[in-house]
Design a protein around this motif. Structure first.
Motif, PDB file in Angstrom:
ATOM      1  N   VAL A  15       0.860  -1.184   0.000  1.00 48.36           N
ATOM      2  CA  VAL A  15       0.000   0.000   0.000  1.00 48.36           C
ATOM      3  C   VAL A  15       0.895   1.232   0.000  1.00 48.36           C
ATOM      4  CG1 VAL A  15      -1.756   1.294   1.254  1.00 48.36           C
ATOM      5  CG2 VAL A  15      -1.867  -1.201   1.188  1.00 48.36           C
ATOM      6  N   ILE A  16       0.685   2.106  -0.965  1.00 48.82           N
ATOM      7  CA  ILE A  16       1.523   3.301  -1.133  1.00 48.82           C
ATOM      8  C   ILE A  16       1.330   4.253   0.036  1.00 48.82           C
ATOM      9  CG2 ILE A  16       1.939   5.323  -2.589  1.00 48.82           C
ATOM     10  CD1 ILE A  16       1.047   3.622  -4.972  1.00 48.82           C
ATOM     11  N   THR A  17       2.454   4.668   0.628  1.00 50.23           N
ATOM     12  CA  THR A  17       2.417   5.635   1.723  1.00 50.23           C
ATOM     13  C   THR A  17       3.017   6.981   1.323  1.00 50.23           C
ATOM     14  OG1 THR A  17       4.520   4.826   2.598  1.00 50.23           O
ATOM     15  CG2 THR A  17       2.510   3.839   3.501  1.00 50.23           C
ATOM     16  N   ASN A  18       3.712   7.014   0.197  1.00 47.87           N
ATOM     17  CA  ASN A  18       4.329   8.246  -0.288  1.00 47.87           C
ATOM     18  C   ASN A  18       3.224   9.239  -0.666  1.00 47.87           C
ATOM     19  OD1 ASN A  18       5.472  10.264  -1.971  1.00 47.87           O
ATOM     20  ND2 ASN A  18       7.128   8.910  -2.561  1.00 47.87           N
ATOM     21  N   PRO A  19       3.239  10.458  -0.108  1.00 45.64           N
ATOM     22  CA  PRO A  19       2.196  11.441  -0.414  1.00 45.64           C
ATOM     23  C   PRO A  19       2.073  11.775  -1.902  1.00 45.64           C
ATOM     24  CG  PRO A  19       3.572  12.197   1.401  1.00 45.64           C
ATOM     25  CD  PRO A  19       4.214  10.964   0.851  1.00 45.64           C
ATOM     26  N   GLU A  20       3.170  11.613  -2.652  1.00 50.18           N
ATOM     27  CA  GLU A  20       3.145  11.923  -4.079  1.00 50.18           C
ATOM     28  C   GLU A  20       2.740  10.721  -4.926  1.00 50.18           C
ATOM     29  OE1 GLU A  20       6.922  13.586  -5.037  1.00 50.18           O
ATOM     30  OE2 GLU A  20       6.701  15.208  -3.601  1.00 50.18           O
ATOM     31  N   GLY A  21       2.552   9.568  -4.306  1.00 49.58           N
ATOM     32  CA  GLY A  21       2.145   8.378  -5.039  1.00 49.58           C
ATOM     33  C   GLY A  21       3.245   7.845  -5.935  1.00 49.58           C
ATOM     34  N   LEU A  22       2.834   7.129  -6.953  1.00 51.34           N
ATOM     35  CA  LEU A  22       3.763   6.507  -7.896  1.00 51.34           C
ATOM     36  C   LEU A  22       4.039   7.498  -9.022  1.00 51.34           C
ATOM     37  CD1 LEU A  22       5.310   3.972  -8.806  1.00 51.34           C
ATOM     38  CD2 LEU A  22       3.220   3.176  -9.869  1.00 51.34           C
ATOM     39  N   LEU A  30      -0.622   3.571 -14.389  1.00 55.55           N
ATOM     40  CA  LEU A  30      -1.437   2.984 -13.334  1.00 55.55           C
ATOM     41  C   LEU A  30      -2.110   4.074 -12.501  1.00 55.55           C
ATOM     42  CD1 LEU A  30       0.925   0.145 -12.046  1.00 55.55           C
ATOM     43  CD2 LEU A  30      -1.172  -0.128 -13.395  1.00 55.55           C
ATOM     44  N   TYR A  31      -1.541   5.280 -12.553  1.00 55.98           N
ATOM     45  CA  TYR A  31      -2.067   6.433 -11.811  1.00 55.98           C
ATOM     46  C   TYR A  31      -2.285   6.097 -10.334  1.00 55.98           C
ATOM     47  CZ  TYR A  31      -2.914   8.032 -16.558  1.00 55.98           C
ATOM     48  OH  TYR A  31      -2.763   8.370 -17.875  1.00 55.98           O
ATOM     49  N   ALA A  32      -1.325   5.399  -9.745  1.00 52.23           N
ATOM     50  CA  ALA A  32      -1.436   4.980  -8.357  1.00 52.23           C
ATOM     51  C   ALA A  32      -1.086   6.126  -7.422  1.00 52.23           C
ATOM     52  CB  ALA A  32      -0.527   3.786  -8.092  1.00 52.23           C
ATOM     53  N   VAL A  33      -1.923   6.349  -6.434  1.00 53.05           N
ATOM     54  CA  VAL A  33      -1.749   7.432  -5.474  1.00 53.05           C
ATOM     55  C   VAL A  33      -1.629   6.855  -4.064  1.00 53.05           C
ATOM     56  CG1 VAL A  33      -2.974   9.106  -6.920  1.00 53.05           C
ATOM     57  CG2 VAL A  33      -4.239   7.766  -5.231  1.00 53.05           C
ATOM     58  N   LYS A  34      -1.334   7.727  -3.130  1.00 52.61           N
ATOM     59  CA  LYS A  34      -1.222   7.319  -1.729  1.00 52.61           C
ATOM     60  C   LYS A  34      -2.493   6.578  -1.317  1.00 52.61           C
ATOM     61  CE  LYS A  34      -0.478   8.966   2.940  1.00 52.61           C
ATOM     62  NZ  LYS A  34      -0.246  10.109   3.816  1.00 52.61           N
ATOM     63  N   GLY A  35      -2.295   5.431  -0.667  1.00 52.09           N
ATOM     64  CA  GLY A  35      -3.410   4.620  -0.212  1.00 52.09           C
ATOM     65  C   GLY A  35      -3.800   3.508  -1.170  1.00 52.09           C
ATOM     66  N   ASP A  36      -3.353   3.589  -2.426  1.00 48.70           N
ATOM     67  CA  ASP A  36      -3.630   2.524  -3.389  1.00 48.70           C
ATOM     68  C   ASP A  36      -2.751   1.316  -3.087  1.00 48.70           C
ATOM     69  OD1 ASP A  36      -5.445   4.087  -4.734  1.00 48.70           O
ATOM     70  OD2 ASP A  36      -4.167   4.445  -6.485  1.00 48.70           O
ATOM     71  N   GLU A  37      -3.279   0.139  -3.346  1.00 46.94           N
ATOM     72  CA  GLU A  37      -2.502  -1.080  -3.184  1.00 46.94           C
ATOM     73  C   GLU A  37      -1.929  -1.499  -4.531  1.00 46.94           C
ATOM     74  OE1 GLU A  37      -3.103  -5.108  -0.800  1.00 46.94           O
ATOM     75  OE2 GLU A  37      -4.420  -5.006  -2.559  1.00 46.94           O
ATOM     76  N   LEU A  38      -0.629  -1.706  -4.548  1.00 49.29           N
ATOM     77  CA  LEU A  38       0.040  -2.248  -5.723  1.00 49.29           C
ATOM     78  C   LEU A  38       0.226  -3.741  -5.513  1.00 49.29           C
ATOM     79  CD1 LEU A  38       2.890   0.360  -6.308  1.00 49.29           C
ATOM     80  CD2 LEU A  38       0.704   0.189  -7.505  1.00 49.29           C
ATOM     81  N   VAL A  39      -0.012  -4.506  -6.570  1.00 55.63           N
ATOM     82  CA  VAL A  39       0.197  -5.944  -6.526  1.00 55.63           C
ATOM     83  C   VAL A  39       1.240  -6.278  -7.588  1.00 55.63           C
ATOM     84  CG1 VAL A  39      -0.838  -8.216  -6.775  1.00 55.63           C
ATOM     85  CG2 VAL A  39      -2.165  -6.347  -5.761  1.00 55.63           C
TER      86      VAL A  39
END
Length: 85
Positions: free
Chosen positions: A7-14, A53-62
């Motif tokens: 789960v992304i914790t970086n405030p800036e996301g991916l 993927l536009y993954a942001v903080k709180g998103d789960e990466l698999v």
């Protein structure tokens, strides 16, 4: 095939820099790496696919890793995620 969830914790996301560095790790893999966020999937070796993927903080990466060196690559991905994402 081995997997890892993070789960992304970086405030800036991916963001772009992280996507580039993640793809570098994935490109060293012998086999295939699929990264997904929600219903979106990407080839981990392709920078733009990972960024899309536009993954942001709180998103789960698999991460699904398949190949002869899957344990080593998965270890590198885990370390990268904990330190960068």
């Amino acid at each position: 095939m081995k997997g890892y969830r993070y789960v992304i914790t970086n405030p800036e996301g991916l963001h772009a820099r992280i996507a580039v560095n993640l793809a570098k790790i994935c490109r060293d893999a012998e086999g295939r790496i699929v990264v997904s966020a929600g219903d979106r999937k990407a080839d981990g070796k392709e920078v733009f696919a990972v960024m899309n993927l536009y993954a942001v903080k709180g998103d789960e990466l698999v991460f699904l890793v398949e190949g002869g060196d899957e344990e080593e690559i998965l270890r590198q991905i885990q370390e990268f995620c904990v330190s960068q994402l």
